[in-house]
Motif scaffolding. Sequence first.
Motif, PDB file in Angstrom:
ATOM      1  N   SER A  12      -6.751  14.296  -0.263  1.00  0.00           N
ATOM      2  CA  SER A  12      -6.766  13.324   0.823  1.00  0.00           C
ATOM      3  C   SER A  12      -6.705  11.894   0.281  1.00  0.00           C
ATOM      4  O   SER A  12      -5.938  11.062   0.778  1.00  0.00           O
ATOM      5  CB  SER A  12      -8.029  13.530   1.666  1.00  0.00           C
ATOM      6  OG  SER A  12      -8.071  12.636   2.731  1.00  0.00           O
ATOM      7  N   LEU A  13      -7.492  11.596  -0.750  1.00  0.00           N
ATOM      8  CA  LEU A  13      -7.460  10.262  -1.363  1.00  0.00           C
ATOM      9  C   LEU A  13      -6.076   9.947  -1.911  1.00  0.00           C
ATOM     10  O   LEU A  13      -5.570   8.836  -1.757  1.00  0.00           O
ATOM     11  CB  LEU A  13      -8.487  10.163  -2.496  1.00  0.00           C
ATOM     12  CG  LEU A  13      -9.951  10.069  -2.093  1.00  0.00           C
ATOM     13  CD1 LEU A  13     -10.851  10.273  -3.312  1.00  0.00           C
ATOM     14  CD2 LEU A  13     -10.238   8.731  -1.428  1.00  0.00           C
ATOM     15  N   GLN A  14      -5.461  10.941  -2.557  1.00  0.00           N
ATOM     16  CA  GLN A  14      -4.145  10.730  -3.153  1.00  0.00           C
ATOM     17  C   GLN A  14      -3.082  10.496  -2.089  1.00  0.00           C
ATOM     18  O   GLN A  14      -2.299   9.558  -2.172  1.00  0.00           O
ATOM     19  CB  GLN A  14      -3.755  11.932  -4.019  1.00  0.00           C
ATOM     20  CG  GLN A  14      -2.456  11.748  -4.777  1.00  0.00           C
ATOM     21  CD  GLN A  14      -2.581  10.705  -5.863  1.00  0.00           C
ATOM     22  OE1 GLN A  14      -3.466  10.758  -6.685  1.00  0.00           O
ATOM     23  NE2 GLN A  14      -1.683   9.746  -5.865  1.00  0.00           N
ATOM     24  N   SER A  15      -3.075  11.334  -1.066  1.00  0.00           N
ATOM     25  CA  SER A  15      -2.012  11.225  -0.071  1.00  0.00           C
ATOM     26  C   SER A  15      -2.151   9.983   0.807  1.00  0.00           C
ATOM     27  O   SER A  15      -1.155   9.389   1.203  1.00  0.00           O
ATOM     28  CB  SER A  15      -1.954  12.485   0.799  1.00  0.00           C
ATOM     29  OG  SER A  15      -3.101  12.590   1.609  1.00  0.00           O
ATOM     30  N   GLU A  16      -3.376   9.583   1.106  1.00  0.00           N
ATOM     31  CA  GLU A  16      -3.561   8.466   2.023  1.00  0.00           C
ATOM     32  C   GLU A  16      -3.756   7.116   1.351  1.00  0.00           C
ATOM     33  O   GLU A  16      -3.432   6.076   1.929  1.00  0.00           O
ATOM     34  CB  GLU A  16      -4.735   8.754   2.954  1.00  0.00           C
ATOM     35  CG  GLU A  16      -4.452   9.957   3.845  1.00  0.00           C
ATOM     36  CD  GLU A  16      -5.417  10.076   4.990  1.00  0.00           C
ATOM     37  OE1 GLU A  16      -5.845   9.024   5.515  1.00  0.00           O
ATOM     38  OE2 GLU A  16      -5.718  11.207   5.359  1.00  0.00           O
ATOM     39  N   PHE A  17      -4.261   7.113   0.097  1.00  0.00           N
ATOM     40  CA  PHE A  17      -4.596   5.846  -0.554  1.00  0.00           C
ATOM     41  C   PHE A  17      -4.009   5.690  -1.956  1.00  0.00           C
ATOM     42  O   PHE A  17      -4.214   4.662  -2.595  1.00  0.00           O
ATOM     43  CB  PHE A  17      -6.122   5.666  -0.605  1.00  0.00           C
ATOM     44  CG  PHE A  17      -6.747   5.704   0.751  1.00  0.00           C
ATOM     45  CD1 PHE A  17      -6.726   4.591   1.571  1.00  0.00           C
ATOM     46  CD2 PHE A  17      -7.322   6.878   1.229  1.00  0.00           C
ATOM     47  CE1 PHE A  17      -7.270   4.633   2.840  1.00  0.00           C
ATOM     48  CE2 PHE A  17      -7.880   6.927   2.494  1.00  0.00           C
ATOM     49  CZ  PHE A  17      -7.853   5.805   3.306  1.00  0.00           C
ATOM     50  N   GLY A  18      -3.332   6.718  -2.449  1.00  0.00           N
ATOM     51  CA  GLY A  18      -2.743   6.635  -3.778  1.00  0.00           C
ATOM     52  C   GLY A  18      -3.759   6.641  -4.903  1.00  0.00           C
ATOM     53  O   GLY A  18      -3.473   6.191  -6.006  1.00  0.00           O
ATOM     54  N   LEU A  19      -4.950   7.166  -4.622  1.00  0.00           N
ATOM     55  CA  LEU A  19      -6.010   7.246  -5.626  1.00  0.00           C
ATOM     56  C   LEU A  19      -6.315   8.704  -5.935  1.00  0.00           C
ATOM     57  O   LEU A  19      -6.436   9.518  -5.019  1.00  0.00           O
ATOM     58  CB  LEU A  19      -7.305   6.603  -5.109  1.00  0.00           C
ATOM     59  CG  LEU A  19      -7.310   5.113  -4.828  1.00  0.00           C
ATOM     60  CD1 LEU A  19      -8.626   4.713  -4.169  1.00  0.00           C
ATOM     61  CD2 LEU A  19      -7.084   4.321  -6.098  1.00  0.00           C
ATOM     62  N   SER A  20      -6.455   9.009  -7.213  1.00  0.00           N
ATOM     63  CA  SER A  20      -6.934  10.342  -7.571  1.00  0.00           C
ATOM     64  C   SER A  20      -8.454  10.363  -7.404  1.00  0.00           C
ATOM     65  O   SER A  20      -9.091   9.311  -7.258  1.00  0.00           O
ATOM     66  CB  SER A  20      -6.574  10.660  -9.029  1.00  0.00           C
ATOM     67  OG  SER A  20      -7.321   9.837  -9.911  1.00  0.00           O
ATOM     68  N   ALA A  21      -9.026  11.544  -7.438  1.00  0.00           N
ATOM     69  CA  ALA A  21     -10.482  11.660  -7.351  1.00  0.00           C
ATOM     70  C   ALA A  21     -11.141  10.929  -8.513  1.00  0.00           C
ATOM     71  O   ALA A  21     -12.184  10.285  -8.339  1.00  0.00           O
ATOM     72  CB  ALA A  21     -10.893  13.128  -7.325  1.00  0.00           C
ATOM     73  N   ALA A  89      -9.861  -3.751  -3.102  1.00  0.00           N
ATOM     74  CA  ALA A  89      -9.204  -3.450  -1.824  1.00  0.00           C
ATOM     75  C   ALA A  89      -8.982  -1.948  -1.676  1.00  0.00           C
ATOM     76  O   ALA A  89      -9.181  -1.387  -0.591  1.00  0.00           O
ATOM     77  CB  ALA A  89      -7.876  -4.201  -1.717  1.00  0.00           C
ATOM     78  N   ALA A  90      -8.603  -1.289  -2.772  1.00  0.00           N
ATOM     79  CA  ALA A  90      -8.349   0.151  -2.726  1.00  0.00           C
ATOM     80  C   ALA A  90      -9.619   0.929  -2.416  1.00  0.00           C
ATOM     81  O   ALA A  90      -9.618   1.818  -1.553  1.00  0.00           O
ATOM     82  CB  ALA A  90      -7.743   0.621  -4.051  1.00  0.00           C
ATOM     83  N   ILE A  91     -10.717   0.604  -3.082  1.00  0.00           N
ATOM     84  CA  ILE A  91     -11.965   1.350  -2.857  1.00  0.00           C
ATOM     85  C   ILE A  91     -12.526   1.038  -1.468  1.00  0.00           C
ATOM     86  O   ILE A  91     -13.058   1.919  -0.793  1.00  0.00           O
ATOM     87  CB  ILE A  91     -13.007   1.099  -3.971  1.00  0.00           C
ATOM     88  CG1 ILE A  91     -14.161   2.103  -3.891  1.00  0.00           C
ATOM     89  CG2 ILE A  91     -13.556  -0.301  -3.957  1.00  0.00           C
ATOM     90  CD1 ILE A  91     -13.883   3.445  -4.430  1.00  0.00           C
ATOM     91  N   GLU A  92     -12.386  -0.208  -1.007  1.00  0.00           N
ATOM     92  CA  GLU A  92     -12.885  -0.550   0.326  1.00  0.00           C
ATOM     93  C   GLU A  92     -12.096   0.158   1.421  1.00  0.00           C
ATOM     94  O   GLU A  92     -12.653   0.534   2.447  1.00  0.00           O
ATOM     95  CB  GLU A  92     -12.860  -2.064   0.523  1.00  0.00           C
ATOM     96  CG  GLU A  92     -13.952  -2.766  -0.255  1.00  0.00           C
ATOM     97  CD  GLU A  92     -13.897  -4.285  -0.170  1.00  0.00           C
ATOM     98  OE1 GLU A  92     -12.939  -4.828   0.437  1.00  0.00           O
ATOM     99  OE2 GLU A  92     -14.802  -4.928  -0.722  1.00  0.00           O
ATOM    100  N   ALA A  93     -10.803   0.364   1.190  1.00  0.00           N
ATOM    101  CA  ALA A  93      -9.987   1.088   2.171  1.00  0.00           C
ATOM    102  C   ALA A  93     -10.296   2.577   2.143  1.00  0.00           C
ATOM    103  O   ALA A  93     -10.381   3.227   3.194  1.00  0.00           O
ATOM    104  CB  ALA A  93      -8.500   0.854   1.896  1.00  0.00           C
ATOM    105  N   ALA A  94     -10.489   3.123   0.957  1.00  0.00           N
ATOM    106  CA  ALA A  94     -10.655   4.571   0.807  1.00  0.00           C
ATOM    107  C   ALA A  94     -12.074   5.059   1.103  1.00  0.00           C
ATOM    108  O   ALA A  94     -12.249   6.190   1.560  1.00  0.00           O
ATOM    109  CB  ALA A  94     -10.254   4.986  -0.609  1.00  0.00           C
ATOM    110  N   ALA A  95     -13.077   4.253   0.835  1.00  0.00           N
ATOM    111  CA  ALA A  95     -14.474   4.715   0.922  1.00  0.00           C
ATOM    112  C   ALA A  95     -14.853   5.281   2.289  1.00  0.00           C
ATOM    113  O   ALA A  95     -15.423   6.385   2.351  1.00  0.00           O
ATOM    114  CB  ALA A  95     -15.428   3.600   0.503  1.00  0.00           C
TER     115      ALA A  95
END
Length: 132
Positions: A12-21, A89-95
């Motif tokens: 979910s993190l990868q598909s929606e935010f471009g972040l791996s676990a 910005a990435a962590i604030e969007a994904a958290a």
Amino acid sequence: MHDLLVNQTGRSLQSEFGLSATDYTVLAELSRDPDSPLRMMELARVLGWEKSRVSHHLSRMARRGVIARNECLDDGRGAYVTITPAGRAAIEAAAPHHVEDVRRLFLDHLTPGQTALLAEISDTVIEHISRL
């Protein structure tokens, strides 16, 4: 169970935010005190990772601009790691999404008693491992 949860929330993190676990884990740790950079070895210790794993992963994250590595002036062998504005910005969007995933996939299926028991068991195991 742990692997299933990490894999599902990671997808979910990868598909929606471009972040791996693992990206998320690093950014979460660095965002705890954004005014205080972490030594790379301290980050490795906190995450329980080998030095080479941390080094390789941080290199990939630095190329993407979500973290920065800076030399340690008092120790040429060490480096400090900081979260960049893009990383923040990435962590604030994904958290919020990640928290919702954890609740939806895990916590919502436990009774209050099960949650309390899980916390007690987890504290016991963590305390034991911390003494090793």
